[in-house]
Scaffold this active site. Structure first.
Site, PDB file in Angstrom:
ATOM      1  N   ASP A   6       0.848  -1.196   0.000  1.00 22.29           N
ATOM      2  CA  ASP A   6       0.000   0.000   0.000  1.00 22.29           C
ATOM      3  C   ASP A   6       0.883   1.245   0.000  1.00 22.29           C
ATOM      4  OD1 ASP A   6      -1.883   2.021   0.506  1.00 22.29           O
ATOM      5  OD2 ASP A   6      -3.091   0.714   1.748  1.00 22.29           O
ATOM      6  N   ASP A   7       0.803   2.029  -1.068  1.00 19.52           N
ATOM      7  CA  ASP A   7       1.586   3.266  -1.223  1.00 19.52           C
ATOM      8  C   ASP A   7       3.087   3.011  -1.379  1.00 19.52           C
ATOM      9  OD1 ASP A   7      -0.854   4.483  -0.897  1.00 19.52           O
ATOM     10  OD2 ASP A   7      -0.343   5.582   0.923  1.00 19.52           O
ATOM     11  N   CYS A  46      -6.475   4.078  -3.248  1.00 24.33           N
ATOM     12  CA  CYS A  46      -6.693   2.763  -2.638  1.00 24.33           C
ATOM     13  C   CYS A  46      -7.841   1.934  -3.189  1.00 24.33           C
ATOM     14  CB  CYS A  46      -6.895   2.946  -1.136  1.00 24.33           C
ATOM     15  SG  CYS A  46      -5.502   3.704  -0.281  1.00 24.33           S
ATOM     16  N   ARG A  50      -7.735  -1.305  -5.903  1.00 27.12           N
ATOM     17  CA  ARG A  50      -8.092  -2.661  -5.483  1.00 27.12           C
ATOM     18  C   ARG A  50      -9.243  -3.233  -6.305  1.00 27.12           C
ATOM     19  NH1 ARG A  50      -5.200  -0.547  -1.788  1.00 27.12           N
ATOM     20  NH2 ARG A  50      -4.164  -1.803  -0.215  1.00 27.12           N
ATOM     21  N   LYS A  99      -5.569  -5.504   4.266  1.00 20.30           N
ATOM     22  CA  LYS A  99      -6.519  -4.410   4.030  1.00 20.30           C
ATOM     23  C   LYS A  99      -7.450  -4.731   2.863  1.00 20.30           C
ATOM     24  CE  LYS A  99      -6.352   0.318   2.209  1.00 20.30           C
ATOM     25  NZ  LYS A  99      -5.482   1.463   1.943  1.00 20.30           N
ATOM     26  N   HIS A 101     -10.744  -2.628   1.823  1.00 19.36           N
ATOM     27  CA  HIS A 101     -11.054  -1.303   1.267  1.00 19.36           C
ATOM     28  C   HIS A 101     -11.929  -1.336   0.015  1.00 19.36           C
ATOM     29  CE1 HIS A 101      -9.420   3.084   1.532  1.00 19.36           C
ATOM     30  NE2 HIS A 101     -10.744   2.980   1.659  1.00 19.36           N
ATOM     31  N   SER A 124      -8.426   1.995   5.087  1.00 20.61           N
ATOM     32  CA  SER A 124      -7.063   2.453   5.361  1.00 20.61           C
ATOM     33  C   SER A 124      -6.819   2.662   6.849  1.00 20.61           C
ATOM     34  CB  SER A 124      -6.773   3.753   4.605  1.00 20.61           C
ATOM     35  OG  SER A 124      -6.742   3.530   3.220  1.00 20.61           O
ATOM     36  N   HIS A 189       1.392   2.421   3.887  1.00 20.78           N
ATOM     37  CA  HIS A 189       0.437   3.511   4.078  1.00 20.78           C
ATOM     38  C   HIS A 189       0.627   4.070   5.489  1.00 20.78           C
ATOM     39  CE1 HIS A 189      -3.433   5.568   4.430  1.00 20.78           C
ATOM     40  NE2 HIS A 189      -3.694   5.312   3.156  1.00 20.78           N
ATOM     41  N   ASP A 241      -0.429  -0.764  -4.802  1.00 20.02           N
ATOM     42  CA  ASP A 241      -1.686  -0.178  -5.272  1.00 20.02           C
ATOM     43  C   ASP A 241      -1.503   1.159  -5.965  1.00 20.02           C
ATOM     44  OD1 ASP A 241      -1.060   1.273  -2.960  1.00 20.02           O
ATOM     45  OD2 ASP A 241      -3.127   1.347  -2.241  1.00 20.02           O
ATOM     46  N   ASN A 242      -0.439   1.863  -5.676  1.00 14.75           N
ATOM     47  CA  ASN A 242      -0.153   3.162  -6.312  1.00 14.75           C
ATOM     48  C   ASN A 242       1.204   3.636  -5.830  1.00 14.75           C
ATOM     49  OD1 ASN A 242      -2.743   3.947  -4.181  1.00 14.75           O
ATOM     50  ND2 ASN A 242      -0.723   4.774  -3.684  1.00 14.75           N
ATOM     51  N   LYS A 262       1.322   9.433  -5.566  1.00 15.45           N
ATOM     52  CA  LYS A 262      -0.052   9.002  -5.311  1.00 15.45           C
ATOM     53  C   LYS A 262      -1.043  10.138  -5.526  1.00 15.45           C
ATOM     54  CE  LYS A 262      -2.994   7.419  -1.476  1.00 15.45           C
ATOM     55  NZ  LYS A 262      -3.022   6.832  -0.124  1.00 15.45           N
TER      56      LYS A 262
END
Length: 436
Positions: A6-7, A46, A50, A99, A101, A124, A189, A241-242, A262
């Site tokens: 994540d991130d 996010c 996903r 996670k 989301h 998140s 994240h 994810d990004n 992001k």
């Protein structure tokens, strides 16, 4: 098996140039498999990312945009088909640890979308009362197991290790049957947390500590596959994810030479690290330079498992030719921010449509988990050659009008299918999200 950070920025693991900490397990994965140098997500945030990953669709097609919060009644529609649902039809055991989301209400939880087991956060980890900017905006953060809350405001330093432990136990329990394990990590994240074993280990501060612990968790999974003699039978995919949340400064990662991060449609926001390994099937030690996207993983995995694709439209392409060094089937890509079409791509060429975007504008990010404010900037019609200029620094629109024309045709295809809020247009191919 799909591990989703994540991130995590493009330059945040050793195989992609990270410095100041070590990622030996991820580097091993890259050395034994293929490293993708041009792998992107269709929306750099996010929930949208996903939705794209699990359905093989642009997130706008399935009615998911941006990041769902604790007040949202939306999630994946029950008619959407996830990778897990497709594989369950082939007799796979399925689990997700991490996670989600994609909707926190009961109808939207992983157990309603093809997963036999789930443990993790519904959204998140910054959506809790200790948010550094808006603490009053969020309630207590729930930790969930299947469909019940098991803890409130959990000790987040334990999450990375617990996801790995549960993942390893799931593999052990299903070693004699096909399985699909999805590990969407909470980190990196913000807010960042590392366990006592990893906190203070690196010269990159808490961010580096967190990445080393994520890498160690990958090592737990790879070690389990090795011990059970499953390595040669298992496709392992690691991606993000990004790109990095740059406003958090020393608590954010790096996009390397790529522009922005992001929340933008520049390469720093949408291009992410991706490594895939399957000994004997995926080329070892290879670097794939051609474009591929997260939406391509669903049809690829389904084809490998002999699972039929959904009856409804999806947008992903089967990447199996790439595994043996062949060309990528991914030629065209569309990039949205929420419901605004911001950029389109054809091969090496990427066209940004006029839009506003957030930027630090050359300023440093925040410190110790406190972000700085972005400024709003604007880009007009701009054409970039990503093979020569992945930093998106030289606008070639005036020099290559014929390429601009081709990409504007691609933009029109996107608008017909998925719409464009900037032009107040609805798309004919958009399906509703789940509600309630």
């Amino acid at each position: 098996m799909l591990i989703f950070a994540d991130d995590l920025g493009f330059a945040d693991i050793g195989a992609y140039g990270a410095k100041g900490y070590r990622t030996p397990h991820l580097d091993r994965l890259a050395a034994e498999g293929t490293r993708f140098a041009d792998f992107s997500v269709p929306q750099a945030v996010c929930s949208a990312s996903r939705a794209a990953l699990l359905t093989g669709c642009y997130p706008n097609r399935v009615g998911i945009a941006g990041a769902l919060n604790h007040r949202s009644a939306e999630g994946l529609h029950p008619n959407e088909v996830t990778i897990a649902e497709a594989l369950k039809g082939r007799g796979y055991a399925t689990a997700v640890y991490g996670k989600w989301h994609l909707g926190h209400l009961a109808p939207h939880l992983p157990t309603r979308h093809g997963f036999d087991d789930w443990f993790g956060l519904p959204y998140s980890n910054d959506m809790w009362p200790r948010h550094p900017e808006t603490p009053g905006a969020y309630p207590e953060l729930p930790l969930m197991e299947r469909e019940r809350v098991v803890e409130i405001n959990p000790d987040q330093s334990k999450l990375t290790g617990e996801y790995a432990r549960r993942g390893a136990a799931f593999i052990e329990a299903n070693k004699d049957k096909p399985f699909f394990l999805y590990l969407p990590h909470t980190m990196p994240h913000v807010p960042l947390f590392a366990s006592k074993e990893y906190k203070g280990r690196t010269s990159k501060g808490l961010y580096g500590d967190v990445i080393e612990e994520i890498d160690a968790s990958v090592g737990v999974i790879l070690g389990t596959l090795d011990r059970l003699n499953l390595t040669k039978d298992t496709l392992v995919i690691f991606t993000s994810d990004n790109g990095p949340w740059l406003s958090y400064g020393d608590h954010a990662g790096s996009a390397g030479p790529l522009r922005e991060g992001k929340g933008t449609s520049f390469e720093g926001g949408v291009r992410v690290p991706c490594v895939m390994r399957w000994p004997g099937y995926v080329s070892a030690g290879a670097v794939n330079l051609r474009p591929a996207m997260s939406i391509d993983l669903f049809p690829t995995i389904a084809a490998l498992a002999g699972a039929p694709l959904p009856a409804h439209a999806i947008d992903g392409k089967d990447l199996r030719p790439v595994f043996q060094g062949g060309p990528s089937p991914r030629e065209e890509a569309w990039y949205y921010w929420n419901r605004e079409l911001q950029a389109v791509r054809l091969g090496r060429w990427k066209l940004h449509l006029p839009h506003e975007y957030r930027s630090l504008d050359g300023r440093p990010g925040g410190k110790d988990g406190i972000p700085v404010k972005y400024v709003q900037k604007r880009i007009d019609l701009a054409l970039f050659d990503l093979e020569k200029d992945p930093s998106e620094s030289e606008n070639l629109a005036a020099k290559r009008p014929e390429i601009v024309s081709r990409l504007l045709e691609a933009a029109e295809r996107a608008r017909v299918e998925l719409g464009d809020s900037a032009l107040k247009r609805d798309g004919r191919g958009v399906r509703p999200p789940g509600r309630g």
